[in-house]
Design a protein around this motif. Structure first.
Motif, PDB file in Angstrom:
ATOM      1  N   ASN A   9      72.426  32.254 -58.618  1.00 46.10           N
ATOM      2  CA  ASN A   9      70.888  32.408 -58.176  1.00 46.10           C
ATOM      3  C   ASN A   9      70.904  33.013 -59.116  1.00 46.10           C
ATOM      4  OD1 ASN A   9      68.924  32.461 -57.014  1.00 46.10           O
ATOM      5  ND2 ASN A   9      69.527  32.590 -54.738  1.00 46.10           N
ATOM      6  N   GLN A  10      68.919  31.931 -59.163  1.00 50.10           N
ATOM      7  CA  GLN A  10      68.467  32.995 -60.512  1.00 50.10           C
ATOM      8  C   GLN A  10      67.291  33.596 -60.104  1.00 50.10           C
ATOM      9  OE1 GLN A  10      68.616  28.046 -62.013  1.00 50.10           O
ATOM     10  NE2 GLN A  10      66.883  29.484 -63.017  1.00 50.10           N
ATOM     11  N   LYS A  11      67.536  34.502 -58.798  1.00 51.16           N
ATOM     12  CA  LYS A  11      66.587  35.174 -57.965  1.00 51.16           C
ATOM     13  C   LYS A  11      67.411  36.200 -57.810  1.00 51.16           C
ATOM     14  CE  LYS A  11      63.435  36.772 -54.081  1.00 51.16           C
ATOM     15  NZ  LYS A  11      63.708  37.455 -54.171  1.00 51.16           N
ATOM     16  N   SER A 129      69.783  35.155 -63.683  1.00 53.57           N
ATOM     17  CA  SER A 129      68.839  34.550 -65.299  1.00 53.57           C
ATOM     18  C   SER A 129      70.021  33.539 -65.537  1.00 53.57           C
ATOM     19  CB  SER A 129      68.344  35.322 -66.043  1.00 53.57           C
ATOM     20  OG  SER A 129      69.597  36.173 -66.616  1.00 53.57           O
ATOM     21  N   TYR A 153      59.824  33.149 -50.885  1.00 44.18           N
ATOM     22  CA  TYR A 153      60.245  33.267 -52.379  1.00 44.18           C
ATOM     23  C   TYR A 153      61.886  32.858 -52.687  1.00 44.18           C
ATOM     24  CZ  TYR A 153      55.797  35.606 -52.854  1.00 44.18           C
ATOM     25  OH  TYR A 153      54.157  36.130 -52.563  1.00 44.18           O
ATOM     26  N   ALA A 154      63.191  32.782 -52.021  1.00 48.26           N
ATOM     27  CA  ALA A 154      64.073  32.567 -52.056  1.00 48.26           C
ATOM     28  C   ALA A 154      63.654  30.705 -52.150  1.00 48.26           C
ATOM     29  CB  ALA A 154      64.653  32.899 -50.981  1.00 48.26           C
ATOM     30  N   GLU A 156      61.554  28.846 -53.068  1.00 48.19           N
ATOM     31  CA  GLU A 156      61.057  28.985 -54.990  1.00 48.19           C
ATOM     32  C   GLU A 156      62.746  29.051 -56.204  1.00 48.19           C
ATOM     33  OE1 GLU A 156      57.165  31.612 -55.877  1.00 48.19           O
ATOM     34  OE2 GLU A 156      56.439  29.951 -54.482  1.00 48.19           O
ATOM     35  N   GLY A 157      63.137  30.165 -55.943  1.00 47.59           N
ATOM     36  CA  GLY A 157      64.066  29.732 -55.959  1.00 47.59           C
ATOM     37  C   GLY A 157      65.372  29.218 -56.459  1.00 47.59           C
TER      38      GLY A 157
END
Length: 265
Positions: A9-11, A129, A153-154, A156-157
């Protein structure tokens, strides 16, 4: 032959490393042979499995830069019950060294092909990342497990990650698919949690795992002892939730294998 999952996950802070370590241990508890690959230079998955990142002689860096054969890098996490390709700060240097290398995005895939027959599942813990380490993980994997919190926000990620997966499909690994979306740090008392969970199920359907990972103090404590939750407190809600997830993963893998066999028949 092992099925390879990138846990990504990029978050950050969504339980990615916790999932990689605890799912590896839970799958190992079902008598499957497991290899966990730590590609995060922080080395948290390595330490959480009971392998001291400061004591290992070789790491994922040596695999990616071809400085050592993959069989020389694999170590056994005895208490956790699975094999590990460890990581520490050295892995950061692999990105720099690979910049001008031809076929750099396929280094991990080519290395894992040498040992794939030895395992039932291979899980890759990715950095939070999109960098060359993550690209190598997605290139090497059959599918992606996406841990995420049920918060705005998750979402969006998740949208950003879906775009990344599509780009990888188009350029490097056309067979890459989403294995499942895992709801982590789940608190059903929170209305936002329930709303986001409903949106996920509505949009992704059966790609959302039925198992959810609750907020659980034992999951947070276990890494400081170098143990998965299953070995630290096997009766804890966190440990039991990852065992349930392992059951889902195994059943889904068997179902896919049957579908593939039927298609070839």
């Amino acid at each position: 032959m092992a099925r390879i999952f990138a846990v990504t996950n990029q978050k950050g802070g969504v339980g990615k490393t916790t999932t990689c370590v605890n799912l590896s241990a839970s799958l190992a508890a079902t008598k499957r042979k497991i290899l966990m690959v730590d590609l995060d230079p922080q080395g948290n998955a390595t330490m959480g499995s009971g392998v001291d990142k400061n004591e290992v002689n070789k790491t994922a860096y040596d695999v990616l830069t071809k400085k050592a054969d993959i069989n020389e890098v694999i170590v056994r996490a005895e208490e956790s019950g699975f094999d590990v390709i460890p990581a520490n700060g050295d892995v950061t240097a692999a990105e720099v060294e690979l910049l001008n290398e031809i076929g750099r995005e396929h280094r991990l895939r080519l290395a894992l092909n040498k040992v794939r027959e030895n395992y039932d599942f291979i899980l890759i813990d990715c950095p939070p990342s999109l960098n060359m380490l993550t690209v190598n993980a997605l290139s090497a994997s059959d599918s992606v497990i996406i841990p995420m919190q049920c918060e705005y926000y998750a979402l969006e990620g998740l949208a950003a990650l879906m775009n990344t997966i599509e780009q990888i499909r188009e350029t490097i690994n056309p067979s890459l698919e989403i294995e499942g979306i895992l709801r982590t740090m789940y608190d059903p008392r929170n209305s936002l949690t329930r709303d986001v969970s409903s949106q996920l199920q509505e949009y992704f359907g059966d790609q959302v795992y039925g198992s959810v990972i609750p907020r659980n103090i034992r999951l947070a404590e276990a890494p400081s002892y170098g143990l998965p939750a299953l070995k630290y407190d096997k009766g804890s809600k966190g440990a039991l939730s990852y065992l349930a997830l392992a059951g889902e993963v195994v059943r889904k893998t068997k179902a896919k294998a049957k579908e593939k066999a039927a298609a070839l028949a």
